[in-house]
Motif scaffolding. Structure first.
Motif, PDB file in Angstrom:
ATOM      1  N   ALA A 178      34.102   3.505  -3.676  1.00  0.00           N
ATOM      2  CA  ALA A 178      33.490   2.509  -2.776  1.00  0.00           C
ATOM      3  C   ALA A 178      32.016   2.776  -2.527  1.00  0.00           C
ATOM      4  O   ALA A 178      31.516   2.656  -1.418  1.00  0.00           O
ATOM      5  N   THR A 179      31.317   3.191  -3.567  1.00  0.00           N
ATOM      6  CA  THR A 179      29.865   3.329  -3.487  1.00  0.00           C
ATOM      7  C   THR A 179      29.236   2.471  -4.582  1.00  0.00           C
ATOM      8  O   THR A 179      29.923   2.016  -5.502  1.00  0.00           O
ATOM      9  N   ALA A 180      27.933   2.252  -4.464  1.00  0.00           N
ATOM     10  CA  ALA A 180      27.209   1.514  -5.495  1.00  0.00           C
ATOM     11  C   ALA A 180      25.831   2.153  -5.640  1.00  0.00           C
ATOM     12  O   ALA A 180      25.363   2.849  -4.726  1.00  0.00           O
ATOM     13  N   SER A 181      25.183   1.940  -6.786  1.00  0.00           N
ATOM     14  CA  SER A 181      23.868   2.534  -7.007  1.00  0.00           C
ATOM     15  C   SER A 181      22.971   1.571  -7.767  1.00  0.00           C
ATOM     16  O   SER A 181      23.443   0.597  -8.374  1.00  0.00           O
ATOM     17  N   ALA A 182      21.672   1.841  -7.716  1.00  0.00           N
ATOM     18  CA  ALA A 182      20.699   1.016  -8.434  1.00  0.00           C
ATOM     19  C   ALA A 182      19.469   1.866  -8.713  1.00  0.00           C
ATOM     20  O   ALA A 182      19.212   2.857  -8.020  1.00  0.00           O
ATOM     21  N   PHE A 183      18.703   1.465  -9.732  1.00  0.00           N
ATOM     22  CA  PHE A 183      17.483   2.195 -10.076  1.00  0.00           C
ATOM     23  C   PHE A 183      16.472   1.237 -10.686  1.00  0.00           C
ATOM     24  O   PHE A 183      16.836   0.331 -11.435  1.00  0.00           O
ATOM     25  N   GLU A 184      15.207   1.450 -10.344  1.00  0.00           N
ATOM     26  CA  GLU A 184      14.144   0.648 -10.955  1.00  0.00           C
ATOM     27  C   GLU A 184      12.835   1.427 -10.877  1.00  0.00           C
ATOM     28  O   GLU A 184      12.638   2.236  -9.956  1.00  0.00           O
ATOM     29  N   GLU A 185      11.950   1.186 -11.825  1.00  0.00           N
ATOM     30  CA  GLU A 185      10.644   1.838 -11.737  1.00  0.00           C
ATOM     31  C   GLU A 185       9.545   0.948 -12.296  1.00  0.00           C
ATOM     32  O   GLU A 185       9.802  -0.009 -13.040  1.00  0.00           O
ATOM     33  N   VAL A 186       8.310   1.291 -11.929  1.00  0.00           N
ATOM     34  CA  VAL A 186       7.137   0.612 -12.458  1.00  0.00           C
ATOM     35  C   VAL A 186       6.282   1.648 -13.168  1.00  0.00           C
ATOM     36  O   VAL A 186       5.990   2.716 -12.612  1.00  0.00           O
ATOM     37  N   ALA A 187       5.928   1.348 -14.430  1.00  0.00           N
ATOM     38  CA  ALA A 187       5.043   2.214 -15.198  1.00  0.00           C
ATOM     39  C   ALA A 187       4.112   1.316 -15.999  1.00  0.00           C
ATOM     40  O   ALA A 187       4.339   0.103 -16.086  1.00  0.00           O
ATOM     41  N   GLN A 188       3.061   1.889 -16.580  1.00  0.00           N
ATOM     42  CA  GLN A 188       2.139   1.064 -17.357  1.00  0.00           C
ATOM     43  C   GLN A 188       2.836   0.474 -18.577  1.00  0.00           C
ATOM     44  O   GLN A 188       2.519  -0.608 -19.025  1.00  0.00           O
ATOM     45  N   ARG A 189       3.772   1.231 -19.131  1.00  0.00           N
ATOM     46  CA  ARG A 189       4.536   0.784 -20.291  1.00  0.00           C
ATOM     47  C   ARG A 189       5.919   1.359 -20.088  1.00  0.00           C
ATOM     48  O   ARG A 189       6.043   2.482 -19.594  1.00  0.00           O
ATOM     49  N   HIS A 190       6.967   0.611 -20.424  1.00  0.00           N
ATOM     50  CA  HIS A 190       8.316   1.131 -20.250  1.00  0.00           C
ATOM     51  C   HIS A 190       8.429   2.493 -20.933  1.00  0.00           C
ATOM     52  O   HIS A 190       8.085   2.631 -22.103  1.00  0.00           O
ATOM     53  N   GLY A 191       8.903   3.489 -20.186  1.00  0.00           N
ATOM     54  CA  GLY A 191       9.068   4.816 -20.753  1.00  0.00           C
ATOM     55  C   GLY A 191       7.904   5.739 -20.465  1.00  0.00           C
ATOM     56  O   GLY A 191       8.003   6.942 -20.672  1.00  0.00           O
ATOM     57  N   ASP A 192       6.792   5.195 -19.984  1.00  0.00           N
ATOM     58  CA  ASP A 192       5.672   6.062 -19.598  1.00  0.00           C
ATOM     59  C   ASP A 192       5.947   6.678 -18.224  1.00  0.00           C
ATOM     60  O   ASP A 192       6.926   6.350 -17.569  1.00  0.00           O
ATOM     61  N   PHE A 193       5.034   7.542 -17.786  1.00  0.00           N
ATOM     62  CA  PHE A 193       5.209   8.190 -16.498  1.00  0.00           C
ATOM     63  C   PHE A 193       5.314   7.135 -15.400  1.00  0.00           C
ATOM     64  O   PHE A 193       4.501   6.209 -15.344  1.00  0.00           O
ATOM     65  N   ALA A 194       6.297   7.285 -14.533  1.00  0.00           N
ATOM     66  CA  ALA A 194       6.515   6.308 -13.474  1.00  0.00           C
ATOM     67  C   ALA A 194       5.367   6.359 -12.474  1.00  0.00           C
ATOM     68  O   ALA A 194       4.956   7.442 -12.041  1.00  0.00           O
TER      69      ALA A 194
END
Lengths: 272, 165
Positions: A178-194
């Motif tokens: 009964a838990t849920a999770s999510a994740f998101e990030e912003v970087a200059q290019r996907h996979g670069d340093f967040a």
């Protein structure tokens, strides 16, 4: 952009690796995938005298479920954990977060434990360990110890590891019912340093939010439902980010508020 | 324990594009430099040398990896594939021909790495869609094309398992 000279050691057993670390101390560095360390060595930000390559040690290649956690051995690559069939079931946050770790081509070599040992403030796996309340299993010739996430990462690219110690496994707690999770990030290019990375895990009582990329170490806060904008704003300010070449502190606070709200809503909507 | 001293050259043997090769390397010699300077295999390009640009991407034991983040001494006994392996006796392979058709390259500096990533992806996920292809291409920097030609080329050859082409 070539590394300084070093001795290259490829131990046959973990015992040999630990003995060499005990002998060489600060002069030695462990290399598993080398996707951060080799880049730092190319830039001569790291100049070890001895590189101890543990990629071939079979005893470190395991992913197990034990003691209520997913135990990831020090030789397991990010791609291997991502491809582990039980991952989304046992710890969905890792399944959501791993595609953001580096690129397809670096995840093929880069290891989960190596990312933790490197402990870049913008990297996702230290954030996952902090958010989930995991720990690392550490060994040296002197013995072993378990270090909690909050005690492990002590600063920007600095950990509680002693010179003769190495991570042999990282332990991410299993998702609770009964838990849920999510994740998101912003970087200059996907996979670069967040510039900012935000993860969240919630249940019927509230949500735990974790932020990477802002402070020297991941920031974590527990919030209860309903989460007010003011609480999110207080958290964004408490992280104390600074201006750098990628973004201003103000922009980062705005990202924490906006992405924070998005992942909180995503968790809320996904709860049973 | 294999222990190779700094400043000395050590013989390294592996398979390159199906052929057994060997050469001498100091531990600090990057695989990308070993391929180009020791073996004379100039197809693999060297860009940023810190794993960011993707130009040096090759296949090693069935994975797409950065050859600038590996040392030559680390690939002892492994099977490597580089862009030189792609063309057939009849000319360009399908993916290369699609890159040409869709203007997936201009200066060509990034192209060997991109071809190797897409080759690996096609082996793993022959039905990869545009989103997945763009995700994998995020590990490469191309300053000429804007990526659209590369994506179109890839879409031409992916999803081919039911005989589209």
């Amino acid at each position: 952009m070539k590394p300084a000279a070093f001795d290259y050691a490829q131990p046959d057993t973990l015992g040999e690796a630990l003995a060499l670390m005990a002998k060489k101390g600060e002069a030695a560095r462990i290399c598993a995938g080398g996707q951060s360390l080799a880049a730092m060595m190319n830039m001569r930000l790291a100049t070890p005298e001895v590189l101890i390559d543990i990629a071939g040690l079979a005893e470190l290649q395991t992913i197990d479920i034990a003691n209520g956690a997913i135990e990831v051995g020090a030789g397991v690559t990010q791609a291997e954990l991502l491809a582990w069939p039980k991952l989304a079931e046992f710890q969905p946050l890792l399944a959501q977060l791993l595609p953001w770790v580096g690129h397809y081509q670096t995840r093929a070599r880069g290891t989960v434990c190596g990312s933790l040992a490197h402990s870049d403030p913008s990297s996702e796996l230290p954030l996952a360990l902090a958010l989930l309340g995991g720990d690392v299993f550490v060994r040296s010739q002197r013995g072993h110890r378990i270090i909690n996430a909050e005690d492990f990462q002590v600063g920007m690219m600095a950990t509680a590891l002693e010179a003769d110690e190495m991570i042999v496994a990282a332990r991410f707690p299993l998702a609770r019912p009964a838990t849920a999770s999510a994740f998101e990030e912003v970087a200059q290019r996907h996979g670069d340093f967040a510039i900012v990375a935000v993860g969240a895990v919630g249940n019927k009582d509230g949500v735990r939010l974790g932020v990477g990329g802002v402070a020297d170490t991941p920031g974590v806060v527990d919030l209860t439902w309903p989460v007010a904008d003011a609480a999110l704003n207080d958290f964004a300010w408490s992280l104390g980010g600074a201006d750098d070449q990628h973004a201003t502190a103000r922009y980062r606070r705005e990202l924490v508020r906006r992405i924070g709200r998005r992942v909180i809503d995503e968790v809320h909507n996904a709860l049973p | 324990m294999r222990y190779l001293e700094a400043g000395k050259r050590h013989t390294v043997r592996f398979t390159l594009n199906g052929r057994a090769v060997e050469g001498d390397a100091e531990p600090r010699l990057l695989l990308s430099d070993f391929l180009r300077q020791t073996l004379g295999a100039f197809g693999t390009h060297v860009g940023c040398e810190h794993g960011s640009c993707g130009a040096c991407t090759i296949q090693m034991d069935g994975k797409a990896v950065r050859s600038c983040l590996l040392y030559a001494v680390q690939v002892e006994g492994k099977a490597l594939t580089t862009v030189e392996n792609l063309a057939t006796p009849d000319g360009l392979n399908e993916l290369q021909a699609a890159m040409q058709k869709h203007h997936g390259l201009q200066c060509g500096f990034c192209t060997p790495g991109i071809l190797m990533s897409l080759t690996q992806l096609r082996e793993e996920e022959p039905n990869a869609d545009e989103a997945r292809i763009r995700d994998v291409l995020s590990g490469h920097i191309c300053r000429c094309t804007g990526y659209d030609g590369i994506v179109k080329a890839a879409l031409d050859v992916f999803g081919d398992v039911f005989g589209k082409n």
